[in-house]
Write a protein that holds these residues in place. Structure first.
Motif, PDB file in Angstrom:
ATOM      1  N   TRP A 415       0.798  -1.213   0.000  1.00 48.97           N
ATOM      2  CA  TRP A 415       0.000   0.000   0.000  1.00 48.97           C
ATOM      3  C   TRP A 415       0.839   1.276   0.000  1.00 48.97           C
ATOM      4  CZ3 TRP A 415      -4.773  -0.681   3.742  1.00 48.97           C
ATOM      5  CH2 TRP A 415      -5.659  -1.623   3.178  1.00 48.97           C
ATOM      6  N   GLY A 418      -0.567   3.743  -2.197  1.00 47.32           N
ATOM      7  CA  GLY A 418      -2.005   3.888  -2.015  1.00 47.32           C
ATOM      8  C   GLY A 418      -2.656   2.536  -1.811  1.00 47.32           C
ATOM      9  N   ARG A 420      -4.900  -0.802  -2.008  1.00 44.58           N
ATOM     10  CA  ARG A 420      -5.430  -1.629  -3.088  1.00 44.58           C
ATOM     11  C   ARG A 420      -6.242  -2.748  -2.450  1.00 44.58           C
ATOM     12  NH1 ARG A 420      -3.423  -0.539  -7.797  1.00 44.58           N
ATOM     13  NH2 ARG A 420      -4.140  -2.515  -8.659  1.00 44.58           N
ATOM     14  N   GLN A 440     -11.688   2.334   0.220  1.00 41.84           N
ATOM     15  CA  GLN A 440     -12.401   1.882  -0.977  1.00 41.84           C
ATOM     16  C   GLN A 440     -13.749   1.254  -0.658  1.00 41.84           C
ATOM     17  OE1 GLN A 440      -9.088  -0.327  -2.571  1.00 41.84           O
ATOM     18  NE2 GLN A 440      -8.172   1.490  -3.499  1.00 41.84           N
ATOM     19  N   VAL A 485     -10.003  -0.970  -7.809  1.00 44.08           N
ATOM     20  CA  VAL A 485      -9.228   0.256  -7.609  1.00 44.08           C
ATOM     21  C   VAL A 485      -9.530   1.238  -8.746  1.00 44.08           C
ATOM     22  CG1 VAL A 485      -6.901   1.242  -7.546  1.00 44.08           C
ATOM     23  CG2 VAL A 485      -7.397  -0.867  -6.294  1.00 44.08           C
ATOM     24  N   ARG A 489     -11.478   4.930  -8.439  1.00 43.11           N
ATOM     25  CA  ARG A 489     -10.919   6.165  -8.985  1.00 43.11           C
ATOM     26  C   ARG A 489     -11.863   6.800 -10.008  1.00 43.11           C
ATOM     27  NH1 ARG A 489      -4.973   3.625 -10.261  1.00 43.11           N
ATOM     28  NH2 ARG A 489      -4.078   3.774  -8.145  1.00 43.11           N
ATOM     29  N   PRO A 498     -11.998  14.969  -5.412  1.00 41.61           N
ATOM     30  CA  PRO A 498     -10.533  15.008  -5.550  1.00 41.61           C
ATOM     31  C   PRO A 498      -9.940  16.416  -5.608  1.00 41.61           C
ATOM     32  CG  PRO A 498     -11.477  13.364  -7.018  1.00 41.61           C
ATOM     33  CD  PRO A 498     -12.615  14.175  -6.495  1.00 41.61           C
ATOM     34  N   LEU A 505      -7.996  11.773   0.878  1.00 40.86           N
ATOM     35  CA  LEU A 505      -6.892  11.509  -0.051  1.00 40.86           C
ATOM     36  C   LEU A 505      -5.582  11.257   0.672  1.00 40.86           C
ATOM     37  CD1 LEU A 505      -8.722  13.995  -1.646  1.00 40.86           C
ATOM     38  CD2 LEU A 505      -7.084  13.294  -3.383  1.00 40.86           C
ATOM     39  N   ALA A 513       0.949   8.618   0.300  1.00 45.37           N
ATOM     40  CA  ALA A 513       0.583   8.675  -1.106  1.00 45.37           C
ATOM     41  C   ALA A 513      -0.790   9.313  -1.275  1.00 45.37           C
ATOM     42  CB  ALA A 513       0.574   7.268  -1.696  1.00 45.37           C
ATOM     43  N   ARG A 514      -0.927  10.164  -2.268  1.00 45.44           N
ATOM     44  CA  ARG A 514      -2.200  10.837  -2.526  1.00 45.44           C
ATOM     45  C   ARG A 514      -3.075   9.930  -3.383  1.00 45.44           C
ATOM     46  NH1 ARG A 514      -4.122  16.237  -2.556  1.00 45.44           N
ATOM     47  NH2 ARG A 514      -5.760  16.577  -4.112  1.00 45.44           N
ATOM     48  N   GLU A 515      -4.101   9.382  -2.774  1.00 47.23           N
ATOM     49  CA  GLU A 515      -5.015   8.461  -3.456  1.00 47.23           C
ATOM     50  C   GLU A 515      -6.384   8.616  -2.819  1.00 47.23           C
ATOM     51  OE1 GLU A 515      -6.416   5.391  -5.953  1.00 47.23           O
ATOM     52  OE2 GLU A 515      -4.365   6.183  -5.940  1.00 47.23           O
ATOM     53  N   MET A 517      -9.492   7.595  -1.244  1.00 50.90           N
ATOM     54  CA  MET A 517      -9.624   6.302  -0.581  1.00 50.90           C
ATOM     55  C   MET A 517     -11.058   5.898  -0.263  1.00 50.90           C
ATOM     56  SD  MET A 517      -6.392   6.429   2.076  1.00 50.90           S
ATOM     57  CE  MET A 517      -6.824   8.005   2.802  1.00 50.90           C
TER      58      MET A 517
END
Length: 574
Positions: A415, A418, A420, A440, A485, A489, A498, A505, A513-515, A517
């Motif tokens: 991870w 980000g 998964r 997620q 994933v 997104r 976003p 994020l 990490a910028r993801e 979530m």
């Protein structure tokens, strides 16, 4: 007397069907549900009692921002009928009493090890089991591990030096002293203006001799209009509970509110103002009514601007000093893309002569000093410091454990760029491990209890499926994980979320990490997808059978062995 040089006999780890990490609302229901279906379960909990976030977050003014009649379990009709709430938004002590009542009612504590933190879970390929180790020296062997440690449980301090040098007392809102804190006559500083700060600041201001608030990012807040329940109100809700619960399960945010039908841009300004006025002024309204005011506030910037400017105008009306009001007005991100806060006298508090607002965007925080807080502009001398600096949300509680799956792969490494997962419930390479309320999923943008119940019921059904079909493992397929994933997104990309630097994020944690979530498809559609996966024999999962464990699955899960041992259909099978 001669002394034996032989090594002492090694004690084999105790074996259980399931280890559950955490005894908040997710862990308690997981324990109850899994015990009902015959599993042996061991729960580990860091705190001294049940309650999760409501055990730890005891700061002044702490309360839920979902109505109490909704923020409660629905799995037992007798439980929901017998418990009596006192007001619209329940306080932390009341929610904790409710959690303790549930633990008593279902005799949950006998399977919970308190004051114990899980340090590591390591997958044993040969035995198809997890080795679970704690800070108290426990080692337990489990067929399944369910992580129920919560999306907001790993708290963080400011990313500036010097906290250890501060001569006064400091407190984090997520680890507040159980005996409370008396700020009478004290010079107090609060760092942060998120949800917990917005609740705490008005109450601290009433006690302190002087209060300084250090704000980096202003937040939108709407009036809570909290009030005790009128006579007969609860009876009316309880009479409709089954209907209301079902509406919540298929809704967008896990609460029964009207579905919007109009765009904010297709009505005239007067009608738009009336809608926003109702959301702002109606004492029976709440977060759900604001999110559902119009169809396009979350997806169209122009529509969003109408809601944002409405709230900014209310802030300017409430706060008497124009410069302070403008500093409190968020202007660089869309409204609702950070969790909207509910407030009681928050903006009004800045009209007090003994309350001061420091804009850290104008004069950034440099360090915490022995005497207080230093910005680029000056040093503020303080007696006490309150840190309302939030959490390493959604992933922090999981990556803080040394979780090692197939081949010794660490979840933290997987991870690093980000999170998964597949459905937010399982991770490829980590068989027989499930997550409740993690990344997620819709959990943190919903009524959490509704999402918790859905997660627990799906996970417990999956564990039963493995047992009933004499299988050993269930694991997300890498292709299914990739697709989920990408879908998460894609859905987020259709919204304004976003565009905001939020903990959704991970942007509040240095180096994270910028993801994005959170799954934004909604509670109802997410539930339907999970049900579809299960109905198709756990499509997208790899279902495996190990010779070392064949025939043991049923016995340990309390499921009688039938003559037919064939497993259900699946898209992928080991």
């Amino acid at each position: 007397m001669s002394r034996s040089l032989a090594s002492p006999a090694r004690t084999e780890p105790r074996e259980v069907d399931v280890v559950v990490v955490g005894a908040g609302f997710a862990g308690m229901y997981a324990l109850h549900r899994l015990r009902q279906q015959g599993c042996t379960v061991q729960v580990f909990e860091t705190a001294e009692d049940v309650g999760g976030t409501w055990y730890w977050n005891r700061y002044p003014g702490a309360r839920c921002d979902f109505p109490s009649m909704d923020y409660s379990y629905s799995f037992d009709p007798d439980l929901e009928q017998e418990w009596e709430w006192t007001e619209k938004y329940p306080t932390q002590p009341e929610i904790l009493r409710y959690a303790q009542h549930v633990a008593d009612r279902f005799d949950l504590r006998r399977d919970i090890r308190f004051r114990t933190t899980v340090n590591a879970t390591v997958w044993n390929e040969d035995r198809a089991r997890w080795s679970v180790r704690t800070d108290q020296g426990d080692e337990v062997s489990a067929r399944f591990v369910v992580h129920a440690s919560g999306p907001l449980s790993t708290w963080k301090t400011p990313e500036v030096p010097g906290l250890e040098s501060f001569r006064g007392a400091w407190y984090h809102t997520a680890r507040w002293p159980h005996e409370g804190v008396d700020f009478s006559g004290r010079r107090v500083g609060v760092i942060g203006t998120g949800s917990s700060a917005i609740q705490a600041i008005p109450i601290i201001a009433q006690q302190a001799a002087d209060l300084t608030v250090f704000q980096r990012t202003p937040n939108f807040a709407i009036p809570a209009h909290n009030h005790p329940f009128a006579a007969g109100f609860q009876d009316g809700v309880k009479a409709r509970y089954r209907e209301l619960r079902e509406q919540a399960r298929v809704s967008m945010f896990g609460i029964a509110v009207p579905v919007p039908e109009r765009s904010a841009l297709e009505v005239d300004p007067e009608e738009r103002r009336r809608v926003y006025d109702r959301a702002w002024n109606d004492p029976d309204n709440g977060l759900g009514d604001v999110y559902a005011a119009f169809t396009d506030v979350l997806v169209d910037q122009a529509a969003n601007d109408t809601a944002a400017e409405y709230v900014r105008d209310r802030i300017r009306e409430i706060v008497e000093d124009p410069d302070t009001a403008e500093t409190l007005c968020p202007k660089d991100y869309p409204i609702l893309t950070k969790r909207l806060c509910v407030a009681t006298d928050y903006y009004e508090t800045y009209n007090r002569d003994d309350v001061h607002l420091v804009d850290l965007r104008r004069s950034p925080l440099v360090e915490i000093t022995p005497a207080g807080v230093r910005t680029t502009e000056r040093e503020y001398h303080l007696d006490d410091l309150v840190l309302a600096t939030g959490f390493d949300a959604l992933t922090g509680a999981l990556t803080s454990i040394d979780i090692r799956g197939r081949g010794g792969q660490r979840l933290k490494d997987k991870w690093a760029a980000g999170p998964r997962s597949y459905l937010g419930l399982a991770v490829a390479g980590f068989p027989n491990t499930f997550i409740i309320g993690g990344p997620q999923t819709p959990t943190v943008l919903s009524n959490v209890i509704v999402s918790i119940e859905q997660h627990v019921e799906w996970i417990s059904d999956a564990i039963r499926h493995v047992a009933e079909h004499d299988l050993s493992t269930i694991e997300a397929h890498p292709g299914s994980e990739d697709a989920w994933v990408a879908h998460t997104r894609e859905v987020a990309g259709t919204t304004l979320f976003p565009r905001s630097n939020s903990w959704y994020l991970g942007s509040n944690v240095e180096g994270k990490a910028r993801e994005f979530m959170v799954y934004l498809g909604g509670v109802g559609p997410y539930r339907a997808k999970c049900e579809e996966v299960a109905a198709k024999g756990y499509e997208g999962f790899v279902l495996g059978r190990s010779p070392a464990t064949a025939g043991a699955a049923r016995q340990h899960a309390g499921v009688p062995r039938p003559a037919d041992h064939t497993s259900g259909r699946s898209a992928h099978r080991a």
